[in-house]
Design a protein around this motif. Sequence first.
Motif, PDB file in Angstrom:
ATOM      1  N   ASP A  42      46.428  42.898  64.891  1.00 28.85           N
ATOM      2  CA  ASP A  42      45.629  41.914  64.163  1.00 28.85           C
ATOM      3  C   ASP A  42      45.326  42.435  62.761  1.00 28.85           C
ATOM      4  O   ASP A  42      45.158  43.639  62.563  1.00 28.85           O
ATOM      5  N   PRO A  43      45.237  41.542  61.785  1.00 29.93           N
ATOM      6  CA  PRO A  43      44.921  41.997  60.421  1.00 29.93           C
ATOM      7  C   PRO A  43      43.509  42.546  60.330  1.00 29.93           C
ATOM      8  O   PRO A  43      42.628  42.213  61.119  1.00 29.93           O
ATOM      9  N   MET A  44      43.305  43.401  59.359  1.00 27.08           N
ATOM     10  CA  MET A  44      41.990  43.961  59.097  1.00 27.08           C
ATOM     11  C   MET A  44      41.032  42.847  58.675  1.00 27.08           C
ATOM     12  O   MET A  44      41.432  41.866  58.053  1.00 27.08           O
ATOM     13  N   ARG A  45      39.755  43.021  59.008  1.00 24.13           N
ATOM     14  CA  ARG A  45      38.737  42.043  58.643  1.00 24.13           C
ATOM     15  C   ARG A  45      37.714  42.714  57.730  1.00 24.13           C
ATOM     16  O   ARG A  45      37.117  43.726  58.100  1.00 24.13           O
ATOM     17  N   ILE A  46      37.507  42.119  56.566  1.00 24.55           N
ATOM     18  CA  ILE A  46      36.599  42.683  55.569  1.00 24.55           C
ATOM     19  C   ILE A  46      35.489  41.689  55.267  1.00 24.55           C
ATOM     20  O   ILE A  46      35.739  40.501  55.035  1.00 24.55           O
ATOM     21  N   LEU A  47      34.256  42.176  55.264  1.00 25.07           N
ATOM     22  CA  LEU A  47      33.109  41.402  54.785  1.00 25.07           C
ATOM     23  C   LEU A  47      32.859  41.825  53.345  1.00 25.07           C
ATOM     24  O   LEU A  47      32.681  43.011  53.064  1.00 25.07           O
ATOM     25  N   LEU A  48      32.851  40.864  52.435  1.00 28.32           N
ATOM     26  CA  LEU A  48      32.689  41.123  51.010  1.00 28.32           C
ATOM     27  C   LEU A  48      31.375  40.521  50.526  1.00 28.32           C
ATOM     28  O   LEU A  48      31.071  39.362  50.805  1.00 28.32           O
ATOM     29  N   SER A  49      30.588  41.321  49.798  1.00 28.22           N
ATOM     30  CA  SER A  49      29.326  40.848  49.244  1.00 28.22           C
ATOM     31  C   SER A  49      29.144  41.450  47.847  1.00 28.22           C
ATOM     32  O   SER A  49      30.024  42.149  47.335  1.00 28.22           O
ATOM     33  N   ASN A  50      28.007  41.177  47.232  1.00 27.67           N
ATOM     34  CA  ASN A  50      27.691  41.756  45.915  1.00 27.67           C
ATOM     35  C   ASN A  50      26.211  41.545  45.626  1.00 27.67           C
ATOM     36  O   ASN A  50      25.459  41.096  46.494  1.00 27.67           O
ATOM     37  N   ASP A  51      25.789  41.860  44.399  1.00 28.12           N
ATOM     38  CA  ASP A  51      24.416  41.520  43.999  1.00 28.12           C
ATOM     39  C   ASP A  51      24.383  40.621  42.770  1.00 28.12           C
ATOM     40  O   ASP A  51      23.314  40.179  42.360  1.00 28.12           O
ATOM     41  N   ASP A  52      25.550  40.349  42.177  1.00 24.42           N
ATOM     42  CA  ASP A  52      25.618  39.489  40.992  1.00 24.42           C
ATOM     43  C   ASP A  52      25.646  38.010  41.344  1.00 24.42           C
ATOM     44  O   ASP A  52      25.549  37.162  40.457  1.00 24.42           O
ATOM     45  N   GLY A  53      25.812  37.681  42.631  1.00 18.95           N
ATOM     46  CA  GLY A  53      25.857  36.292  43.051  1.00 18.95           C
ATOM     47  C   GLY A  53      27.273  35.857  43.400  1.00 18.95           C
ATOM     48  O   GLY A  53      28.255  36.421  42.919  1.00 18.95           O
ATOM     49  N   TYR A  54      27.362  34.833  44.255  1.00 18.48           N
ATOM     50  CA  TYR A  54      28.666  34.394  44.760  1.00 18.48           C
ATOM     51  C   TYR A  54      29.563  33.811  43.675  1.00 18.48           C
ATOM     52  O   TYR A  54      30.779  33.702  43.833  1.00 18.48           O
ATOM     53  N   PHE A  55      28.986  33.452  42.532  1.00 20.79           N
ATOM     54  CA  PHE A  55      29.736  32.841  41.424  1.00 20.79           C
ATOM     55  C   PHE A  55      30.241  33.879  40.432  1.00 20.79           C
ATOM     56  O   PHE A  55      30.912  33.532  39.455  1.00 20.79           O
ATOM     57  N   ALA A  56      29.926  35.135  40.627  1.00 17.61           N
ATOM     58  CA  ALA A  56      30.262  36.179  39.650  1.00 17.61           C
ATOM     59  C   ALA A  56      31.773  36.424  39.611  1.00 17.61           C
ATOM     60  O   ALA A  56      32.453  36.364  40.642  1.00 17.61           O
ATOM     61  N   PRO A  57      32.321  36.709  38.443  1.00 16.85           N
ATOM     62  CA  PRO A  57      33.777  36.923  38.340  1.00 16.85           C
ATOM     63  C   PRO A  57      34.259  38.121  39.129  1.00 16.85           C
ATOM     64  O   PRO A  57      35.373  38.113  39.661  1.00 16.85           O
ATOM     65  N   GLY A  58      33.433  39.175  39.254  1.00 15.98           N
ATOM     66  CA  GLY A  58      33.872  40.372  39.957  1.00 15.98           C
ATOM     67  C   GLY A  58      34.204  40.134  41.414  1.00 15.98           C
ATOM     68  O   GLY A  58      35.206  40.649  41.928  1.00 15.98           O
ATOM     69  N   ILE A  59      33.387  39.347  42.107  1.00 14.35           N
ATOM     70  CA  ILE A  59      33.631  39.111  43.523  1.00 14.35           C
ATOM     71  C   ILE A  59      34.826  38.179  43.724  1.00 14.35           C
ATOM     72  O   ILE A  59      35.572  38.301  44.699  1.00 14.35           O
ATOM     73  N   GLU A  60      35.026  37.277  42.789  1.00 12.24           N
ATOM     74  CA  GLU A  60      36.178  36.379  42.875  1.00 12.24           C
ATOM     75  C   GLU A  60      37.482  37.156  42.716  1.00 12.24           C
ATOM     76  O   GLU A  60      38.443  36.966  43.478  1.00 12.24           O
ATOM     77  N   VAL A  61      37.518  38.048  41.737  1.00 11.17           N
ATOM     78  CA  VAL A  61      38.716  38.860  41.518  1.00 11.17           C
ATOM     79  C   VAL A  61      38.984  39.758  42.724  1.00 11.17           C
ATOM     80  O   VAL A  61      40.127  39.898  43.180  1.00 11.17           O
ATOM     81  N   LEU A  62      37.935  40.347  43.269  1.00 10.11           N
ATOM     82  CA  LEU A  62      38.104  41.265  44.385  1.00 10.11           C
ATOM     83  C   LEU A  62      38.528  40.530  45.650  1.00 10.11           C
ATOM     84  O   LEU A  62      39.392  41.018  46.399  1.00 10.11           O
ATOM     85  N   ALA A  63      37.953  39.373  45.909  1.00 14.66           N
ATOM     86  CA  ALA A  63      38.337  38.597  47.089  1.00 14.66           C
ATOM     87  C   ALA A  63      39.813  38.218  47.031  1.00 14.66           C
ATOM     88  O   ALA A  63      40.532  38.316  48.033  1.00 14.66           O
ATOM     89  N   LYS A  64      40.273  37.809  45.862  1.00 16.25           N
ATOM     90  CA  LYS A  64      41.674  37.443  45.708  1.00 16.25           C
ATOM     91  C   LYS A  64      42.588  38.649  45.913  1.00 16.25           C
ATOM     92  O   LYS A  64      43.629  38.552  46.579  1.00 16.25           O
ATOM     93  N   ALA A  65      42.194  39.794  45.379  1.00 19.58           N
ATOM     94  CA  ALA A  65      43.017  40.995  45.500  1.00 19.58           C
ATOM     95  C   ALA A  65      43.111  41.474  46.945  1.00 19.58           C
ATOM     96  O   ALA A  65      44.172  41.921  47.399  1.00 19.58           O
ATOM     97  N   LEU A  66      42.004  41.367  47.679  1.00 16.80           N
ATOM     98  CA  LEU A  66      41.990  41.860  49.053  1.00 16.80           C
ATOM     99  C   LEU A  66      42.600  40.892  50.045  1.00 16.80           C
ATOM    100  O   LEU A  66      42.982  41.290  51.157  1.00 16.80           O
ATOM    101  N   SER A  67      42.714  39.625  49.665  1.00 15.60           N
ATOM    102  CA  SER A  67      43.149  38.601  50.618  1.00 15.60           C
ATOM    103  C   SER A  67      44.588  38.794  51.090  1.00 15.60           C
ATOM    104  O   SER A  67      44.962  38.296  52.149  1.00 15.60           O
ATOM    105  N   GLY A  68      45.397  39.493  50.308  1.00 17.77           N
ATOM    106  CA  GLY A  68      46.750  39.759  50.757  1.00 17.77           C
ATOM    107  C   GLY A  68      46.846  40.918  51.715  1.00 17.77           C
ATOM    108  O   GLY A  68      47.900  41.161  52.310  1.00 17.77           O
ATOM    109  N   LEU A  69      45.742  41.636  51.873  1.00 14.52           N
ATOM    110  CA  LEU A  69      45.734  42.848  52.681  1.00 14.52           C
ATOM    111  C   LEU A  69      44.919  42.687  53.959  1.00 14.52           C
ATOM    112  O   LEU A  69      45.083  43.455  54.900  1.00 14.52           O
ATOM    113  N   ALA A  70      44.017  41.710  53.988  1.00 14.12           N
ATOM    114  CA  ALA A  70      43.087  41.567  55.103  1.00 14.12           C
ATOM    115  C   ALA A  70      42.523  40.159  55.133  1.00 14.12           C
ATOM    116  O   ALA A  70      42.692  39.389  54.181  1.00 14.12           O
ATOM    117  N   GLU A  71      41.856  39.832  56.225  1.00 15.15           N
ATOM    118  CA  GLU A  71      41.073  38.607  56.294  1.00 15.15           C
ATOM    119  C   GLU A  71      39.725  38.878  55.639  1.00 15.15           C
ATOM    120  O   GLU A  71      39.001  39.782  56.058  1.00 15.15           O
TER     121      GLU A  71
END
Length: 289
Positions: A42-71
Amino acid sequence: CGKRGRNEPEMDANCAPIRSGWGGALRYNQHSDQNRGRRSDDPMRILLSNDDGYFAPGIEVLAKALSGLAEVTVVAPERDRSAASNSLTLDRPLSLRKAPNGFHFVNGTPTDCVHLAVTGMLDFLPDMVISGINLGANMGDDTLYSGTVAAATEGYLLGIPSIAVSLASKRGRHFDSAARIAVEMVARFQSEPFPEPVLLNVNVPDIPYEELRGRQVTRLGKRHKAEGVVKQITPRHETVYWVGAAGEAADAGPGTDFHAVGDGWISVTPLQIDLTHAAQMPRVANWLG
């Protein structure tokens, strides 16, 4: 895709990481009821969070980068909660909503987000918790106040390997560099799991990936005390105060996170929770008689 870095996953024709199973790698949570029935491929499962808010560019970039490697499941604050530290919301209930992009957001702190996700929202236990990418460094004393580090700390306290990732600049020019480093570290966890629970604080210089000099395992430096509060009078003649800026680096010599980042290195600092000042215990005992 450019030159493939050490520990960086293999890329497909579209420069996306080739997804691989979590394999037979060690999982600290492998005996959890939430993960009962999972297969080794089964693919790896990652919970992603931050403190800048769900709309912050950093979390969007990171979610996209990790999505090819894990759920990837994103659960982040509904607004900027920088410097929220490890606070939990106990005086009111929390609400969980889903944004059009699929990210979940909570009207609480970063710690609330991870705690809610792991203990109430998800029907599985994540293999990793990653917090970031923060806009701005979290080095030295920052780690005591940082909501980014706090989200990762909550994952660690819940028995999950956790990483806090920060871009060491307020300009935010190279989130892609920090995302690529995070992907490399996750790939390392997949291929060579760390032998014990771990909480890592990662600070990445805000420069192109090709200019990064490599990784250094560092200790936390120390800042001078923060500047005083800034007093202002509102149009309604009320006195208000803004918390002053953080102090400049004081202990920033070789081996510290400040020194590594200043010289173009990625700083990786293993953190612990025990705040006991062991060296002072005998002196305090003698003082108390």
